[in-house]
Design a protein around this motif. Structure first.
Motif, PDB file in Angstrom:
ATOM      1  N   MET A 170       0.824  -1.216  -0.066  1.00 10.39           N
ATOM      2  CA  MET A 170      -0.025  -0.180   0.073  1.00 10.39           C
ATOM      3  C   MET A 170       0.959   1.207  -0.176  1.00 10.39           C
ATOM      4  O   MET A 170       2.217   1.201   0.579  1.00 10.39           O
ATOM      5  N   ASP A 171       0.403   2.243  -0.547  1.00  8.41           N
ATOM      6  CA  ASP A 171       1.265   3.365  -0.631  1.00  8.41           C
ATOM      7  C   ASP A 171       0.715   4.359   0.617  1.00  8.41           C
ATOM      8  O   ASP A 171      -0.107   5.254   0.661  1.00  8.41           O
ATOM      9  N   LEU A 172       1.409   4.200   1.584  1.00 14.50           N
ATOM     10  CA  LEU A 172       0.993   5.098   2.937  1.00 14.50           C
ATOM     11  C   LEU A 172       1.926   6.021   3.140  1.00 14.50           C
ATOM     12  O   LEU A 172       3.196   5.965   3.164  1.00 14.50           O
ATOM     13  N   HIS A 173       1.400   7.102   3.440  1.00 14.15           N
ATOM     14  CA  HIS A 173       2.193   8.455   3.710  1.00 14.15           C
ATOM     15  C   HIS A 173       1.744   8.947   5.206  1.00 14.15           C
ATOM     16  O   HIS A 173       0.605   9.049   5.437  1.00 14.15           O
ATOM     17  N   GLY A 174       2.923   9.297   6.020  1.00 15.21           N
ATOM     18  CA  GLY A 174       2.538   9.840   7.280  1.00 15.21           C
ATOM     19  C   GLY A 174       2.613  11.231   7.510  1.00 15.21           C
ATOM     20  O   GLY A 174       2.174  11.916   6.304  1.00 15.21           O
TER      21      GLY A 174
ATOM     22  N   ARG B 117       7.250   3.351   2.571  1.00 19.55           N
ATOM     23  CA  ARG B 117       8.131   2.479   1.766  1.00 19.55           C
ATOM     24  C   ARG B 117       9.399   3.250   1.814  1.00 19.55           C
ATOM     25  O   ARG B 117      10.613   2.429   1.991  1.00 19.55           O
ATOM     26  N   GLU B 118       9.712   4.733   1.892  1.00 20.57           N
ATOM     27  CA  GLU B 118      10.945   5.312   1.737  1.00 20.57           C
ATOM     28  C   GLU B 118      11.581   4.991   3.243  1.00 20.57           C
ATOM     29  O   GLU B 118      12.610   4.877   3.738  1.00 20.57           O
ATOM     30  N   LYS B 119      10.689   5.156   4.339  1.00 21.83           N
ATOM     31  CA  LYS B 119      10.990   4.935   5.699  1.00 21.83           C
ATOM     32  C   LYS B 119      11.609   3.456   6.100  1.00 21.83           C
ATOM     33  O   LYS B 119      12.629   3.550   6.707  1.00 21.83           O
TER      34      LYS B 119
END
Ligand code: NA7
Length: 551
Positions: free
Chosen positions: A407-411, A418-420
């Motif tokens: 899933m493309d999750l952003h906080g 994904r980056e984190k």
């Protein structure tokens, strides 16, 4: 606390970019055992909740893994919810180890009994989630273009839900049928008279191989790493045993929660080292556990997962069993694992090794005969063509993180998960990750997850998350997220604790090593009681290690 059903004030299907977005207290992704109980718990707390589920029904793992022979390797009286005394009294398990079909019926019964389906949106996959800092809300989007928002987002996506199909040269050219154990068709699959290839020899293959061997004209098993398997000795449920457990089910559950893996109190660990007893006594104990069946073998002595030399005695015992079972010494030798036993999940079998005595079964060791390509007619390995009508991938899962990162999750501030997690799934208590407020993971990385009876872990975490949300509301707080210091310390703790065990010594999915390119990191912690106690202490200290935000 929370409105009863705030989502009711909106048209249920109008949550698109063009219409109003339904709002809930809690959004839950997944309707397996974790998602079902999370929904029930949220409702008990007066919270409004919606579940999104990619499948057409409840059950998670037990919805998808319908391959022949699929059954739980934890005993059925233990692999079930403890939260409702009435439920655990009324449900009857027919066998010592339940089949996939029976566990699925149980999940469906739970969904009906607690009227859960009305808040579950089936056939709906969550593709993205974004945290809006100004509003303190998560908005998720689904593959159907639907949107919903909530204060809290709970990932109940399961540690083994994203199938791993190796990218093999020529796979698309295969003319026969292909299957993955974790995406098995709902209609019966008949292997009678067919030439079947099974790639992989983990728990799924170990369950499936004996059954397919009885149907298929020919079965070829393609093995990269041999498996340690202990006998299940499955059979019908003993009514006297069931009655004994049900006479004090709560006491039985409590005793299991004190076990290192949250199960198995009936056959506890011998409180001695395997190295501190004479060889004859050691053999007697292993033999006794072998006769009992199942994971009792793994707790034969108190240091099998801590000391490589102790572990080697258990490994040798199983290799000797393989030698005694498999008639052809060359086949027996190929079936004998060399890694530490239990470093990869110990398999529980019903006639796995015996199957290799059948004239229609062949074992191909991919280390001696590397898998070169899939061809229209089969598999070519070590220069030899194996003609196949059906190709089954029992190749496991992109475990623990695969579904979360799918899933493309952003906080906060658009931070991408994904980056984190590029170097690994940094987390605190396995429950959350810094920069992602009001985001909870169930059975996630850094928890005791698959090292327990997973339902014990699920109940503990669901109750912790529910209590946490209730505590925030009671104190008028709006957000909670781990601090970076707390998550760094937790990851260090998990690594330090697990470095004292045999688990880092092989290439298992516990460390992400089954997926090419995946960062190697210990994703699972051992020791349910200590983990649960730590979670309780964190809560009792006002959610120590978490940053709490005012409304
Ligand atoms: P597992 O336990 O991950 O087993 C997968 C098997 O597939 C294992 O033997 C792997 O070998 C093999 N595999 C994976 N990729 C390949 C490729 N590319 N080529 C050949 N062989 C491969 O999955 P299961 O479904 O059996 O069980 C999953 C969990 O379900 C299990 O742990 C229990 O908790 C229940 P490897 O060992 O990686 O060399």
């Amino acid at each position: 606390m929370g409105q009863a059903h705030p989502g009711d004030s909106f048209e249920p299907s109008s949550g698109t970019r063009d219409g109003p977005v339904p709002a809930f207290d809690v959004l839950i992704v997944g309707a397996g055992f974790a998602g079902l109980y999370m929904l029930h718990r949220a409702r008990q707390l007066g919270l409004s909740a919606r579940v999104f589920e990619a499948a057409s029904g409840v059950g998670g793992t037990w919805y998808w893994n319908r391959y022949p022979g699929a059954r739980c390797d934890i005993e059925s009286l233990e692999y079930s919810y403890a939260f409702s005394e009435a439920l655990q009294q009324e449900w009857h398990w027919s066998e010592r180890y339940a089949t996939q079909a029976e566990i699925l019926r149980y999940a469906e019964h739970v969904a009906d009994r607690f009227d859960l389906r009305r808040d579950i949106r089936f056939d709906t996959r969550v593709v993205s989630g974004d945290f809006d800092e100004a509003r303190g809300r998560w908005t998720v989007r689904t593959d159907g273009g639907e949107e919903a928002c909530a204060q809290f987002l709970v990932m109940a996506t399961g540690p083994l839900s994203t199938a791993n199909v190796p990218s093999l040269e020529g796979l698309a050219s295969f003319a026969g049928r292909t299957f993955h154990t974790g995406r098995w068709p709902h209609e019966p699959v008949d292997f009678h008279g067919r030439r079947v290839g099974i790639v992989g020899t983990g728990s799924s293959a170990v369950q499936m191989v004996p059954i397919v061997a009885h149907q298929a004209r020919q079965l070829v098993v393609f093995q990269r790493t041999p498996a340690y398997a202990v006998p299940a000795h499955n059979g019908p449920m003993d009514p006297a045993h069931e009655a004994r457990i049900k006479a004090d089910y709560a006491g039985f559950r409590a005793r299991n929660r004190r076990m290192i893996s949250g199960f198995g109190s009936g056959v506890p660990r011998h409180p001695v080292s395997a190295l501190d007893v004479p060889p004859e006594e050691r053999a007697r104990v292993f033999e006794e556990r072998w006769r009992i069946g199942g994971f009792a073998f793994g707790s034969a002595f108190n240091d099998l997962i801590l000391d490589e030399r102790a572990n080697a005695t258990a490994a040798q015992f199983i290799r000797d069993k393989i030698r005694a079972t498999v008639h052809d010494p060359a086949v027996a030798r190929r079936l004998m694992p060399r890694h530490a036993v239990m470093c990869k999940r110990l398999c529980v079998d019903s006639g796995y090794y015996e199957t290799f005595n059948r004239p229609n079964v062949r074992l191909v060791d991919l280390n001696e005969h590397p898998l070169e390509a899939v061809t229209p007619g089969g598999i070519r390995a070590g220069g030899e063509e194996h003609a196949l009508d059906d190709l089954v991938f029992a190749t496991g899962f992109d475990a623990v993180t695969g579904t979360l990162l799918g899933m493309d999750l952003h906080g906060r501030g658009g931070l991408s998960l994904r980056e984190k997690w590029r170097a690994g799934p940094v987390n605190y208590l396995g429950l959350g990750t810094a920069g992602f407020p009001n985001f909870f993971m169930l059975v996630g990385p850094g928890s005791v997850s698959a090292f327990t009876n997973v339902i014990v872990q699920i109940e503990q975490q669901v109750e912790w998350v529910g209590d946490c949300i209730a505590a925030l509301r009671a104190r008028g707080l709006a957000t909670i997220e781990p601090t970076r210091d707390a998550e760094d310390a937790w990851v260090a703790h998990v690594n330090a604790a697990m470095s004292r065990t045999i688990y880092p010594t092989c290439n298992s999915w516990y460390v992400g090593a089954n997926i090419p390119g995946k960062p190697r990191m210990m994703m699972v912690l051992m020791g349910f009681p200590a983990y649960a106690q730590k979670c309780d202490e964190v809560a009792a200290r006002g959610y120590e290690g978490f940053r709490l935000g005012a409304a």
